[in-house]
Motif scaffolding. Structure first.
Motif, PDB file in Angstrom:
ATOM      1  N   LYS B  61       0.836  -1.222   0.000  1.00 39.27           N
ATOM      2  CA  LYS B  61       0.000   0.000   0.000  1.00 39.27           C
ATOM      3  C   LYS B  61       0.860   1.256   0.000  1.00 39.27           C
ATOM      4  O   LYS B  61       1.745   1.412  -0.820  1.00 39.27           O
ATOM      5  CB  LYS B  61      -0.950  -0.031   1.204  1.00 39.27           C
ATOM      6  CG  LYS B  61      -1.998  -1.128   1.078  1.00 39.27           C
ATOM      7  CD  LYS B  61      -3.380  -0.551   1.099  1.00 39.27           C
ATOM      8  CE  LYS B  61      -4.415  -1.567   0.618  1.00 39.27           C
ATOM      9  NZ  LYS B  61      -5.685  -0.969   0.345  1.00 39.27           N
ATOM     10  N   ASP B  62       0.602   2.158   0.969  1.00 37.60           N
ATOM     11  CA  ASP B  62       1.338   3.424   0.996  1.00 37.60           C
ATOM     12  C   ASP B  62       2.489   3.396   1.999  1.00 37.60           C
ATOM     13  O   ASP B  62       3.001   4.440   2.397  1.00 37.60           O
ATOM     14  CB  ASP B  62       0.385   4.581   1.342  1.00 37.60           C
ATOM     15  CG  ASP B  62      -0.735   4.681   0.329  1.00 37.60           C
ATOM     16  OD1 ASP B  62      -0.457   4.422  -0.859  1.00 37.60           O
ATOM     17  OD2 ASP B  62      -1.869   5.008   0.712  1.00 37.60           O
ATOM     18  N   SER B  63       2.870   2.202   2.382  1.00 32.12           N
ATOM     19  CA  SER B  63       3.949   2.084   3.360  1.00 32.12           C
ATOM     20  C   SER B  63       5.214   2.788   2.859  1.00 32.12           C
ATOM     21  O   SER B  63       5.442   2.912   1.656  1.00 32.12           O
ATOM     22  CB  SER B  63       4.252   0.601   3.599  1.00 32.12           C
ATOM     23  OG  SER B  63       5.452   0.458   4.325  1.00 32.12           O
ATOM     24  N   THR B  64       6.007   3.264   3.796  1.00 27.77           N
ATOM     25  CA  THR B  64       7.266   3.898   3.397  1.00 27.77           C
ATOM     26  C   THR B  64       8.442   2.953   3.615  1.00 27.77           C
ATOM     27  O   THR B  64       9.562   3.260   3.254  1.00 27.77           O
ATOM     28  CB  THR B  64       7.502   5.190   4.216  1.00 27.77           C
ATOM     29  OG1 THR B  64       7.289   4.890   5.589  1.00 27.77           O
ATOM     30  CG2 THR B  64       6.560   6.298   3.774  1.00 27.77           C
ATOM     31  N   THR B  65       8.153   1.808   4.230  1.00 30.30           N
ATOM     32  CA  THR B  65       9.224   0.842   4.485  1.00 30.30           C
ATOM     33  C   THR B  65       9.185  -0.269   3.443  1.00 30.30           C
ATOM     34  O   THR B  65       8.185  -0.979   3.338  1.00 30.30           O
ATOM     35  CB  THR B  65       9.062   0.223   5.885  1.00 30.30           C
ATOM     36  OG1 THR B  65       8.824   1.270   6.821  1.00 30.30           O
ATOM     37  CG2 THR B  65      10.299  -0.554   6.274  1.00 30.30           C
ATOM     38  N   PRO B  66      10.245  -0.403   2.688  1.00 30.75           N
ATOM     39  CA  PRO B  66      10.259  -1.474   1.687  1.00 30.75           C
ATOM     40  C   PRO B  66      10.568  -2.822   2.310  1.00 30.75           C
ATOM     41  O   PRO B  66      11.058  -2.899   3.438  1.00 30.75           O
ATOM     42  CB  PRO B  66      11.382  -1.041   0.738  1.00 30.75           C
ATOM     43  CG  PRO B  66      12.309  -0.242   1.594  1.00 30.75           C
ATOM     44  CD  PRO B  66      11.482   0.400   2.669  1.00 30.75           C
ATOM     45  N   ALA B  67      10.284  -3.879   1.562  1.00 29.19           N
ATOM     46  CA  ALA B  67      10.611  -5.234   1.997  1.00 29.19           C
ATOM     47  C   ALA B  67      12.117  -5.412   2.050  1.00 29.19           C
ATOM     48  O   ALA B  67      12.867  -4.733   1.359  1.00 29.19           O
ATOM     49  CB  ALA B  67      10.006  -6.242   1.023  1.00 29.19           C
ATOM     50  N   VAL B  68      12.537  -6.346   2.902  1.00 29.57           N
ATOM     51  CA  VAL B  68      13.955  -6.705   2.971  1.00 29.57           C
ATOM     52  C   VAL B  68      14.263  -7.647   1.799  1.00 29.57           C
ATOM     53  O   VAL B  68      13.434  -8.467   1.433  1.00 29.57           O
ATOM     54  CB  VAL B  68      14.243  -7.434   4.310  1.00 29.57           C
ATOM     55  CG1 VAL B  68      15.694  -7.896   4.376  1.00 29.57           C
ATOM     56  CG2 VAL B  68      13.893  -6.542   5.485  1.00 29.57           C
ATOM     57  N   GLY B  69      15.439  -7.497   1.226  1.00 32.94           N
ATOM     58  CA  GLY B  69      15.834  -8.423   0.165  1.00 32.94           C
ATOM     59  C   GLY B  69      16.393  -7.698  -1.046  1.00 32.94           C
ATOM     60  O   GLY B  69      16.399  -6.469  -1.096  1.00 32.94           O
TER      61      GLY B  69
END
Lengths: 199, 227
Positions: B61-69
């Motif tokens: 969604k509008d999260s500012t934290t990206p996935a790890v990897g």
């Protein structure tokens, strides 16, 4: 008379049951241990060579770069072209594929006690079913020369079986099943999916 | 594939039934590509689909934290065996996060603390007339019991499932030990599920790209002949 009739009816039922059980046994037994599958239709070096040589458009017994029209198979073609002359002969195919087949067989079967991890158990639609509970294994489907429609129907039936099996077994049991299949007899999880296109 | 093409080839097929068609394992003029092999779906197709099901699995969604990897640009086309792009095909992918947790209550439930909550875990993309699909996801990592990192793929068209398979990393050392990959007996099929994961030039964050064409053997209009 009536009694005999009833009795023979039971005999018929018994015979039919026996035939059905027999068929299931045949299907189960027909699935050989992993090691025996080499050379069978849908597996092994020879089958792979045949599938690749289908691209030999001019039938000269060699695969030229231009003949490898499927880009997905180009890396394999490149690996096989040992002398880098831009053409792959049957001998080059044989030696490279044999090498790769042996390498993965060694890894796949000889992983020691840890064994070949074994994948998450197959459950669902589309994918080839797990070897256990597999109604008609892929190579047998090939042997029986099932039509596309039959394969589709079978796939739907298998989907049902898989889904119900997944409901019966816990994830741990499924994992265990998968792993034990990896070591012992029973088909590999992903049977040969792609057959040569035919139409 | 239009019916005008399909019907004659079907007649040809039926006509040739009695002949050596089945024993002749060859490619035909209009059949240029082998179908991508079907592979097991595994136990972790999400049991509850995430709210965000778009083709960017890195950002929920509008999260500012990206996935790890390692950010991976996965692209490819959905094609028929004759090489024609398939329109309106929905490609679904799912894979475990960088900490080896699937988005599935039976995996992310017990491993809640381990899970990367910023990874979407599942995504969808529907093809246009070019048959192309595109995802932004992470480079797959091994999962316990699966030494071969992989991305699960399912292709649907309408209510019909055309294919379930997996994408593997070409040259990954785990492949030879992986029950699913190495268990695939057909050496050509093994090749058809590999993709090269190559560095994106000039990427400052080490992104990679992978291209994977999906060839579906069951044509979308096949069912009209079954009923």
């Amino acid at each position: 008379m009536k009694f005999i009739g009833l009795k023979s009816w039971w005999n018929v039922r018994l015979a039919v049951s026996a035939v059905i059980v027999g068929m299931i046994v045949v299907v189960v037994q027909a699935q050989p241990p992993r090691g025996d599958r080499e050379g069978r239709v849908g597996g092994g070096v020879d089958a792979a060579i045949n599938r690749l040589m289908a691209y030999d458009a001019d039938k000269d017994g060699k695969l030229s770069k231009a003949e490898m029209t499927d880009g997905r198979l180009f890396p394999l073609w490149q690996r096989c072209d040992a002398n880098h002359d831009g053409e792959v002969t049957r001998d080059e195919l044989t030696s490279q594929l044999r090498k790769e087949d042996n390498a993965s067989n060694h890894g796949g079967n000889g992983g020691g006690p840890g064994g070949p991890g074994g994948g998450p158990p197959g459950r669902g639609p589309g994918g080839p079913p797990p070897g256990f509970g597999q109604i008609v294994p892929p190579f047998l489907q090939d042997d029986l020369k099932l039509t596309e429609a039959q394969r589709t129907q079978l796939q739907d039936l298998q989907k049902e079986v898989n889904e119900r099996l997944a409901k019966i077994l816990t994830p741990e049991q499924q994992q265990q099943l998968q792993q034990s299949r990896g070591r012992g007899p029973g088909g590999p999880p992903g049977g040969p999916g792609g057959r040569p296109p035919r139409q | 594939m239009s019916q005008s093409i399909h019907v004659p080839s079907r007649r040809l097929f039926l006509g040739a039934l009695g002949t050596a068609l089945f024993t002749t394992r060859g490619l035909f003029a209009e059949q240029l590509l082998y179908p991508s092999p079907a592979m097991t779906e595994g136990p972790f197709y999400p049991d509850k689909l995430p709210l965000d099901q778009d083709n960017d699995l890195i950002i929920i969604k509008d999260s500012t934290t990206p996935a790890v990897g390692i950010i991976t640009h996965l692209t490819g086309r959905v094609l028929s065996t004759s090489g024609e792009p398939i329109k309106d095909a929905t490609v679904e992918i799912w894979q475990c996060d960088a900490n080896a947790v699937y988005l599935h209550t039976r995996d992310s439930g017990p491993k809640a603390e381990q899970q990367d909550k910023h990874f979407q875990g599942f995504g969808r993309f529907t093809t246009a007339s070019t048959g192309e699909y595109r995802f932004r996801t992470i480079k797959p990592v091994p999962y316990p019991g699966r030494p071969s990192p992989h991305i699960h793929v399912k292709v649907k068209r309408g209510d019909r499932e055309l294919l379930t398979t997996q994408i593997f990393i070409r040259g990954h050392e785990g492949n030879a030990r992986d029950g699913v990959y190495a268990g695939t007996r057909d050496l050509v099929d093994r090749e058809l599920v590999l993709a090269d994961f190559t560095p994106v030039k000039d990427s400052k964050i080490g992104e990679v790209r992978a291209n994977f064409d999906i060839v579906v053997g069951r044509t979308p209009d096949e069912r009209t002949f079954q009923r």
